[in-house]
Design a protein around this motif. Structure first.
Motif, mmCIF file in Angstrom:
data_model
loop_
_atom_site.group_PDB
_atom_site.id
_atom_site.type_symbol
_atom_site.label_atom_id
_atom_site.label_comp_id
_atom_site.label_asym_id
_atom_site.label_seq_id
_atom_site.Cartn_x
_atom_site.Cartn_y
_atom_site.Cartn_z
ATOM 1 N N PHE A 6 9.921 11.242 1.772
ATOM 2 C CA PHE A 6 8.766 11.357 2.654
ATOM 3 C C PHE A 6 7.487 11.547 1.853
ATOM 4 O O PHE A 6 6.450 10.934 2.143
ATOM 5 C CB PHE A 6 8.963 12.515 3.636
ATOM 6 N N LEU A 7 7.532 12.394 0.819
ATOM 7 C CA LEU A 7 6.362 12.647 -0.010
ATOM 8 C C LEU A 7 5.904 11.378 -0.727
ATOM 9 O O LEU A 7 4.709 11.056 -0.745
ATOM 10 C CB LEU A 7 6.655 13.755 -1.020
ATOM 11 N N VAL A 8 6.837 10.643 -1.312
ATOM 12 C CA VAL A 8 6.490 9.409 -2.014
ATOM 13 C C VAL A 8 5.901 8.389 -1.039
ATOM 14 O O VAL A 8 4.892 7.736 -1.341
ATOM 15 C CB VAL A 8 7.726 8.838 -2.752
ATOM 16 N N ALA A 9 6.483 8.248 0.145
ATOM 17 C CA ALA A 9 5.949 7.312 1.144
ATOM 18 C C ALA A 9 4.544 7.716 1.568
ATOM 19 O O ALA A 9 3.663 6.861 1.717
ATOM 20 C CB ALA A 9 6.876 7.248 2.358
ATOM 21 N N LEU A 32 2.134 6.885 -1.297
ATOM 22 C CA LEU A 32 1.936 5.435 -1.414
ATOM 23 C C LEU A 32 1.086 4.874 -0.283
ATOM 24 O O LEU A 32 0.500 3.801 -0.411
ATOM 25 C CB LEU A 32 3.286 4.717 -1.447
ATOM 26 N N ASN A 33 1.032 5.590 0.829
ATOM 27 C CA ASN A 33 0.280 5.106 1.977
ATOM 28 C C ASN A 33 -1.191 4.876 1.650
ATOM 29 O O ASN A 33 -1.776 3.887 2.086
ATOM 30 C CB ASN A 33 0.416 6.096 3.138
ATOM 31 N N ALA A 84 -2.900 1.290 2.083
ATOM 32 C CA ALA A 84 -3.907 1.130 3.129
ATOM 33 C C ALA A 84 -5.229 0.637 2.542
ATOM 34 O O ALA A 84 -5.912 -0.194 3.141
ATOM 35 C CB ALA A 84 -4.107 2.436 3.871
ATOM 36 N N ALA A 85 -5.602 1.122 1.359
ATOM 37 C CA ALA A 85 -6.850 0.695 0.731
ATOM 38 C C ALA A 85 -6.827 -0.786 0.374
ATOM 39 O O ALA A 85 -7.862 -1.457 0.410
ATOM 40 C CB ALA A 85 -7.119 1.538 -0.506
ATOM 41 N N ALA A 86 -5.661 -1.304 0.057
ATOM 42 C CA ALA A 86 -5.546 -2.727 -0.293
ATOM 43 C C ALA A 86 -5.815 -3.641 0.897
ATOM 44 O O ALA A 86 -6.107 -4.825 0.711
ATOM 45 C CB ALA A 86 -4.153 -3.003 -0.861
ATOM 46 N N THR A 87 -5.771 -3.109 2.093
ATOM 47 C CA THR A 87 -5.988 -3.919 3.293
ATOM 48 C C THR A 87 -7.361 -4.574 3.285
ATOM 49 O O THR A 87 -7.510 -5.708 3.727
ATOM 50 C CB THR A 87 -5.839 -3.044 4.560
ATOM 51 N N GLY A 121 -0.084 -5.336 7.455
ATOM 52 C CA GLY A 121 0.044 -4.045 8.125
ATOM 53 C C GLY A 121 1.444 -3.802 8.648
ATOM 54 O O GLY A 121 2.008 -2.716 8.501
ATOM 55 N N THR A 122 2.015 -4.833 9.252
ATOM 56 C CA THR A 122 3.368 -4.709 9.791
ATOM 57 C C THR A 122 4.381 -4.485 8.682
ATOM 58 O O THR A 122 5.211 -3.564 8.751
ATOM 59 C CB THR A 122 3.741 -5.973 10.600
ATOM 60 N N LEU A 123 4.329 -5.317 7.657
ATOM 61 C CA LEU A 123 5.300 -5.206 6.563
ATOM 62 C C LEU A 123 5.133 -3.910 5.763
ATOM 63 O O LEU A 123 6.127 -3.272 5.400
ATOM 64 C CB LEU A 123 5.203 -6.418 5.645
ATOM 65 N N SER A 124 3.889 -3.519 5.502
ATOM 66 C CA SER A 124 3.698 -2.285 4.742
ATOM 67 C C SER A 124 4.128 -1.065 5.555
ATOM 68 O O SER A 124 4.717 -0.133 5.009
ATOM 69 C CB SER A 124 2.251 -2.150 4.273
ATOM 70 N N THR A 125 3.862 -1.078 6.858
ATOM 71 C CA THR A 125 4.295 0.030 7.706
ATOM 72 C C THR A 125 5.812 0.127 7.746
ATOM 73 O O THR A 125 6.384 1.207 7.584
ATOM 74 C CB THR A 125 3.730 -0.120 9.131
ATOM 75 N N LEU A 126 6.469 -1.003 7.958
ATOM 76 C CA LEU A 126 7.936 -0.994 7.981
ATOM 77 C C LEU A 126 8.502 -0.589 6.624
ATOM 78 O O LEU A 126 9.498 0.133 6.547
ATOM 79 C CB LEU A 126 8.475 -2.356 8.405
#
Length: 190
Positions: A65-68, A71-72, A76-79, A92-97
């Motif tokens: 959970f901490l690593v996820a 990494l968020n 998110a900044a790369a969007t 967004g869909t693939l990164s969220t999943l």
């Protein structure tokens, strides 16, 4: 007759006969993609996370959970570097999943199925979708807490997906109720 295949947006809002197979295909594709990612990406990542867990003394679920969560932020900044439209939606869909899979493993399917069910309610029962979502998704969330014994796991320091699923449940109920209110007000307008 149309000579070219319909645009995906048209399939989402096509008559009922078209929407259900499209949604089933989309959910099936998402689950297949997650299975492939699990085989080629998740297994090596799990090994690294297990090493971090052992070195830190934290349970594996907390490390994941901490690593996820960490990494968020860069994901998110790369969007902003992606073109607007379909590319951002796909990213967004693939990164969220991907982040949900990293944090919760195979339980990410619960998020996909809940979202798909609410989409079906909104598509086929727009004037009652909020009540249907309350009755099904909220009840399912309560069942998950009982079935997973979430409180005991949390007291032992373990994390499972039910905490995040509570947040998703609130979001899904909110959007379904808003959609229902909009569908009902359209019916009253002249």
């Amino acid at each position: 007759r149309r000579s070219s295949p319909p645009h995906p947006r048209e399939l989402c809002f096509a008559p009922g006969a078209m929407a259900l197979p499209f949604l089933a295909d989309a959910c099936g594709a998402a689950v297949s993609a997650l299975a492939a990612a699990n085989a080629f990406i998740a297994a090596p990542v799990r090994g690294v996370l297990a090493s971090l867990s052992q070195a830190s003394g934290l349970p594996l679920s907390q490390v994941s959970f901490l690593v996820a969560t960490l990494l968020n932020c860069p994901i998110a900044a790369a969007t902003r570097f992606l073109p607007k439209g379909s590319a951002r939606h796909a990213y967004g869909t693939l990164s969220t999943l991907g982040l949900l899979t990293l944090a919760y493993g195979r339980d990410v399917e619960q998020f996909v199925y809940a979202g798909a069910l609410v989409y079906l309610f909104m598509r086929f029962f727009p004037r009652h979708c909020g009540y249907l979502t309350w009755g099904t998704i909220f009840s399912y969330q309560v069942y998950l807490h009982y079935e997973r014994a979430s409180e005991e796991a949390w007291n032992a320091g373990e994390l499972d997906f039910t905490g995040s699923f509570m947040m998703l449940t609130l979001r899904l109920i909110s959007i379904a109720m808003d959609y229902q209110d909009g569908a009902r007000s359209k019916g009253r307008s002249t």
